[in-house]
Scaffold this active site. Structure first.
Site, PDB file in Angstrom:
ATOM      1  N   THR A  87      33.237  41.594  41.811  1.00 25.96           N
ATOM      2  CA  THR A  87      33.199  42.685  40.834  1.00 25.96           C
ATOM      3  C   THR A  87      31.762  43.114  40.560  1.00 25.96           C
ATOM      4  OG1 THR A  87      35.200  42.014  39.722  1.00 25.96           O
ATOM      5  CG2 THR A  87      33.543  42.989  38.322  1.00 25.96           C
ATOM      6  N   ARG A 140      48.779  43.254  38.245  1.00 27.77           N
ATOM      7  CA  ARG A 140      47.935  42.346  37.434  1.00 27.77           C
ATOM      8  C   ARG A 140      46.724  43.126  36.877  1.00 27.77           C
ATOM      9  NH1 ARG A 140      42.261  40.580  38.164  1.00 27.77           N
ATOM     10  NH2 ARG A 140      42.086  38.482  37.332  1.00 27.77           N
ATOM     11  N   GLY A 198      43.061  42.606  35.092  1.00 29.90           N
ATOM     12  CA  GLY A 198      42.052  41.575  34.896  1.00 29.90           C
ATOM     13  C   GLY A 198      41.284  41.764  33.595  1.00 29.90           C
ATOM     14  N   ASP A 199      40.169  41.064  33.509  1.00 30.30           N
ATOM     15  CA  ASP A 199      39.340  41.117  32.299  1.00 30.30           C
ATOM     16  C   ASP A 199      38.527  42.395  32.192  1.00 30.30           C
ATOM     17  OD1 ASP A 199      38.050  39.783  34.663  1.00 30.30           O
ATOM     18  OD2 ASP A 199      36.274  40.113  33.410  1.00 30.30           O
ATOM     19  N   THR A 240      31.871  38.650  35.042  1.00 31.47           N
ATOM     20  CA  THR A 240      32.502  38.646  36.360  1.00 31.47           C
ATOM     21  C   THR A 240      32.983  37.230  36.649  1.00 31.47           C
ATOM     22  OG1 THR A 240      32.054  38.771  38.736  1.00 31.47           O
ATOM     23  CG2 THR A 240      30.155  38.440  37.321  1.00 31.47           C
ATOM     24  N   GLY A 241      34.038  37.134  37.457  1.00 29.61           N
ATOM     25  CA  GLY A 241      34.563  35.814  37.786  1.00 29.61           C
ATOM     26  C   GLY A 241      36.065  35.795  37.609  1.00 29.61           C
ATOM     27  N   HIS A 242      36.579  34.632  37.294  1.00 27.30           N
ATOM     28  CA  HIS A 242      38.033  34.470  37.171  1.00 27.30           C
ATOM     29  C   HIS A 242      38.509  35.147  35.881  1.00 27.30           C
ATOM     30  CE1 HIS A 242      41.626  31.505  36.781  1.00 27.30           C
ATOM     31  NE2 HIS A 242      41.996  32.667  37.232  1.00 27.30           N
ATOM     32  N   GLY A 243      39.121  36.318  36.048  1.00 27.78           N
ATOM     33  CA  GLY A 243      39.455  37.147  34.893  1.00 27.78           C
ATOM     34  C   GLY A 243      40.334  36.456  33.874  1.00 27.78           C
TER      35      GLY A 243
HETATM   36  N1  ASP Z   1      36.739  39.397  36.927  1.00 31.40           N
HETATM   37  C1  ASP Z   1      37.400  40.076  38.012  1.00 31.40           C
HETATM   38  C2  ASP Z   1      38.884  39.979  37.798  1.00 31.40           C
HETATM   39  O1  ASP Z   1      39.370  38.904  37.494  1.00 31.40           O
HETATM   40  C3  ASP Z   1      37.048  39.525  39.364  1.00 31.40           C
HETATM   41  C4  ASP Z   1      35.560  39.416  39.641  1.00 31.40           C
HETATM   42  O2  ASP Z   1      34.758  39.323  38.745  1.00 31.40           O
HETATM   43  O3  ASP Z   1      35.171  39.414  40.806  1.00 31.40           O
HETATM   44  O4  ASP Z   1      39.548  40.967  37.961  1.00 31.40           O
END
Ligand code: ASP
Length: 312
Positions: free
Chosen positions: A180, A208, A210-211, A230-233
């Site tokens: 992201t 789905r 995300g965050d 960014t990361g695991h939403g």
């Molecule tokens: N945070 C994003 C999501 O979960 C993914 C990412 O940060 O790469 O949609």
């Protein structure tokens, strides 16, 4: 008058070393584009949008062209903008728009809503002359190959409870599964803005969200500064990570301490994998991550990425 500055990120996760140069360069170029907007007197909002548009058009990053693919092999994008006066625009499950972050700004400027999702994002784009694109053109070979590899491994990423509960960063930050983008800026007038854009997570369940488009989860801005995560939403939204970090800025905590304390909070509460960048209203910038890598760019030069150190 403030010191006009921008910081961008290109996603927290695990980046293959051979792609490092592309991520560093992409983050640096996007930061320079945003900084040029600021230098010629443009607003923080314009700067973060132009930086993110550049990354949406860069196939390296997981947003716009180059997005991760859903379980059924399609692209569904999310994007977000917010300013220090608490205006918000966000879109989710966008399938046919070249630059979803421009559509997020349309939601902010031309609707009474904050988040619009799904099929009607096409209608909104048409009504406001936002460029559409054939959804197949958003899919790049590298992601298609990665999607196939993950499908062949039988991974139902983010659907499989065992993966969700995994403690192993190699599972939750699988290479090419998250990258992201986001940008935070302050302009000469002291206005602050954040923008984010994403294709979400590889093999996400269709529909789905995300965050990124959830205010306070993936992104937040206010008079004290701006934060982009960014990361695991799913982990990020459980602790409203962007708002957590913003609240520290509002309490006067220095930005470097605010970002590292936010990641410590995420780890402590949900043992999550994520990174974030932040800027305060004076233009001080910092980032932190619990993942192996996070490419960060500022206009002064590419910033090293890897949780403090360069990968081998
Ligand atoms: N945070 C994003 C999501 O979960 C993914 C990412 O940060 O790469 O949609």
């Amino acid at each position: 008058m403030s010191d006009a500055k921008i910081i961008v990120h290109g996603g927290a996760g695990t980046i293959r070393p051979r792609l490092w140069a592309a991520y560093r360069e992409g983050a640096h170029v996007a930061a320079c584009i945003g900084q040029q907007v600021l230098n010629r007197g443009g607003s923080a909002l314009e700067a973060v949008i132009e930086a993110v548009v550049n990354m949406e058009d860069n196939p390296v990053f997981n947003c716009g062209t180059g997005s991760c693919l859903t379980l059924d092999g399609r692209v569904e994008c999310d994007a977000f903008v917010m300013t220090n006066d608490m205006r918000i625009g966000a879109v989710s499950i966008v399938t046919n728009v070249k630059n979803p972050v421009r559509l997020a700004r349309i939601v902010m400027d031309h609707t009474v809503h904050h988040v619009i999702a799904g099929e009607s994002t096409n209608r909104l784009a048409d009504a406001h002359g936002i460029e559409k694109i054939d959804p197949h053109a958003l899919i790049v070979d590298r992601r298609r190959r990665r999607w196939q590899e993950m499908m062949d491994r039988g991974l139902e990423f983010m659907v499989d409870p065992e993966l969700e509960a995994s403690d192993d960063p190699a599972d939750l930050t699988d290479e090419d599964a998250m990258d992201t983008v986001g940008a935070c800026a302050v302009d000469k007038e002291g206005n602050v803005a954040v923008a984010g854009s994403t294709g979400g997570i590889m093999l996400k369940y269709p529909g789905r969200i995300g965050d990124t488009p959830m205010p306070g989860a993936g992104n937040y801005a206010g008079p004290s500064g701006a934060v982009a995560c960014t990361g695991h939403g799913e982990a990020i939204m459980r602790v409203c990570l962007a708002k957590y970090c913003y609240d520290l800025l509002e309490q006067g905590v220095p930005v470097a301490e605010a970002t590292s304390r936010s990641i410590a909070h995420l780890t402590d509460k949900v043992n999550g994998f994520a990174g974030l960048i932040a800027i305060d209203s004076a233009g001080n910038r910092a980032w932190a991550t619990s993942t192996p890598n996070i490419p960060v760019g500022v206009a002064e030069g590419a910033v090293d990425i890897s949780n403090g150190q360069q990968p081998a």
